[in-house]
Motif scaffolding. Sequence first.
Motif, PDB file in Angstrom:
ATOM      1  N   LEU A 111       0.841  -1.198   0.000  1.00  0.00           N
ATOM      2  CA  LEU A 111       0.000   0.000   0.000  1.00  0.00           C
ATOM      3  C   LEU A 111       0.875   1.247   0.000  1.00  0.00           C
ATOM      4  O   LEU A 111       1.940   1.272   0.641  1.00  0.00           O
ATOM      5  N   GLU A 112       0.419   2.272  -0.701  1.00  0.00           N
ATOM      6  CA  GLU A 112       1.064   3.582  -0.599  1.00  0.00           C
ATOM      7  C   GLU A 112       0.612   4.268   0.676  1.00  0.00           C
ATOM      8  O   GLU A 112      -0.392   3.874   1.286  1.00  0.00           O
ATOM      9  N   GLN A 113       1.338   5.322   1.058  1.00  0.00           N
ATOM     10  CA  GLN A 113       1.002   6.014   2.305  1.00  0.00           C
ATOM     11  C   GLN A 113      -0.423   6.572   2.256  1.00  0.00           C
ATOM     12  O   GLN A 113      -1.159   6.495   3.241  1.00  0.00           O
ATOM     13  N   LYS A 114      -0.835   7.139   1.107  1.00  0.00           N
ATOM     14  CA  LYS A 114      -2.181   7.700   0.986  1.00  0.00           C
ATOM     15  C   LYS A 114      -3.235   6.608   1.133  1.00  0.00           C
ATOM     16  O   LYS A 114      -4.287   6.814   1.768  1.00  0.00           O
ATOM     17  N   GLN A 115      -2.952   5.426   0.588  1.00  0.00           N
ATOM     18  CA  GLN A 115      -3.902   4.314   0.711  1.00  0.00           C
ATOM     19  C   GLN A 115      -4.010   3.847   2.156  1.00  0.00           C
ATOM     20  O   GLN A 115      -5.100   3.502   2.627  1.00  0.00           O
ATOM     21  N   VAL A 116      -2.877   3.834   2.870  1.00  0.00           N
ATOM     22  CA  VAL A 116      -2.895   3.466   4.291  1.00  0.00           C
ATOM     23  C   VAL A 116      -3.777   4.430   5.072  1.00  0.00           C
ATOM     24  O   VAL A 116      -4.580   4.025   5.921  1.00  0.00           O
ATOM     25  N   GLU A 117      -3.626   5.721   4.802  1.00  0.00           N
ATOM     26  CA  GLU A 117      -4.436   6.732   5.494  1.00  0.00           C
ATOM     27  C   GLU A 117      -5.919   6.502   5.235  1.00  0.00           C
ATOM     28  O   GLU A 117      -6.741   6.577   6.165  1.00  0.00           O
ATOM     29  N   ASP A 118      -6.269   6.215   3.975  1.00  0.00           N
ATOM     30  CA  ASP A 118      -7.687   6.054   3.622  1.00  0.00           C
ATOM     31  C   ASP A 118      -8.279   4.771   4.200  1.00  0.00           C
ATOM     32  O   ASP A 118      -9.362   4.785   4.792  1.00  0.00           O
TER      33      ASP A 118
END
Length: 542
Positions: free
Chosen positions: A383-390
């Motif tokens: 996962l990318e960082q933005k995907q982790v946040e979401d």
Amino acid sequence: MTQAELRLCSLLLQEHFGEIVEKVGNSLLRTGPRPLRLLVGDTGLLPDQVKKALCVLIQHNLVRFEVQPRGSVEYEARSERILRILRYPRYIYTAKTLYGDPGELLVEELLLHGHLTMSCAVARVADRLTETMEDGKTMDYSEVSSTFVRLADTHFIQRCPMVPESPRSAKAPPPPAPALAIAEKDMYVVPRLSLVGKGKRRHSCDEEEEGEHKAKRQKQEGGTSEIPPDDGIYWQVNLERFHQHFRDQALVSAVASRMDQTSSEVVRTMLRMSEVTTASGASHTQPLSSNEIFRSLPAGYNIGKQVLDQYLALLADDPLEFVGKSGDSGGGTYTVSILWGGTRPSWAPPGPFQHPSLIPLLLHRFGSRCARIFRLLLRKKHLEQKQVEDFAMIPAKEAKDMLYRMLSENLVSLQEIPKTPDHAPSRTFYLYTVNVMAAARMLLHRCYKSVANLMERRQHEMRENKRLLEKSQRVEAILASMQATGAEAAQLHEVEEMITGPERQQLETLKRNVNKIDASENQVDETIFVLESFIKSTVKRP
């Protein structure tokens, strides 16, 4: 070998065998295989002391020896075997659960002495059991002997390697060290002995002294004791078989939590049927037909053949693949997947990160949100960082901080996937993923440190209260001797009052603290077993 393992091995050797053996073992652990001459120089001990320490370590299978091409003998410490000392209480408790008091004491005696002959082990256990019985009752050798045979039949104990009998000319010099070997078919063959006798109680001090004088007089006169019929056939505990049992229990618990109790009983039956025929490093059990499984189900489970086939089909179709179908003969043949990694997802039971003590460890060290991110990465893989946040529903600043914290502890890793050959940051994907092996090794390292800290804390508690413990032991010895001579209750009460109220309270506190430390050691060792089994099975996986 890590510093945490070295420290734990040293503490275990010191606690169980004393300072001299610990010094010799520590030298071998630090430097690797060494001959006797270098060991004497490194430890600073007398040659006789080093030889005796090596004898103790070899007796308990903690050191192996090998003859080098030039004729010298080198000794090597077995660090993985030394760490197993921590699991001795669990082995003994398992033997008690499966085979009762005789099984418990047989395993305890074999662990305590390294290896023993069958006749010696049976006599020792019969004597110990007789001590706990009422006056006039004794334990028969035949009952203990039958338990010994059952332990050997189920491979919980095995014969030690022996010096093979080979014709050697009288002029040929003996080898520097014997080459021990045993055929696999002979490892669990129990010698046919007619052990007749009953356990004996301990004699009084006067009788013991008289017996010692008699033995010395017999020795001086040249008398020899009777040679036991199984002289030279020694037995030891098969630790791998106990580990197989622990693994089977974990698999059964995982199936019960995943499905239901009947499914777990079906898997337990399959594991019990193949426990002796399946090798310790095998990925699957031997194929078993549906008809064989049905005939071997416990009497209490009144389920029909059709219902059993439905359960087996459900288990085989489950995505975690606890049970696999390998053929159609005999109503269908099935195997149990016994690798901890296997083909199932790494987050699935009984993998290391679903063990009940591991997720709380992550929660305690990093918090609930970090544990949520960790589980998310295990499921989604990359996962990318933005995907982790979401996906985790965590603010960007907090998610970034938590990911970097876990990255610094090797719990997660960062993988770069460039769009162009120049690896420009603006044209590169940065994906977070869980390096399961690195995380498992990091947790295992922390577990070793935890156990070493617990052992040092227990030693500190005992040192701080040494004087009080010695006083308590003296008072208990006086009370025991007075009770044996028929002292009055008033006299006994007077002796008991030698320990004051505050001292008695301090002893209770010490006992409670030591029990907590012992329980904590056993709990951490369970986690160590899960992590070691997972790492071992993952490394073996093709």
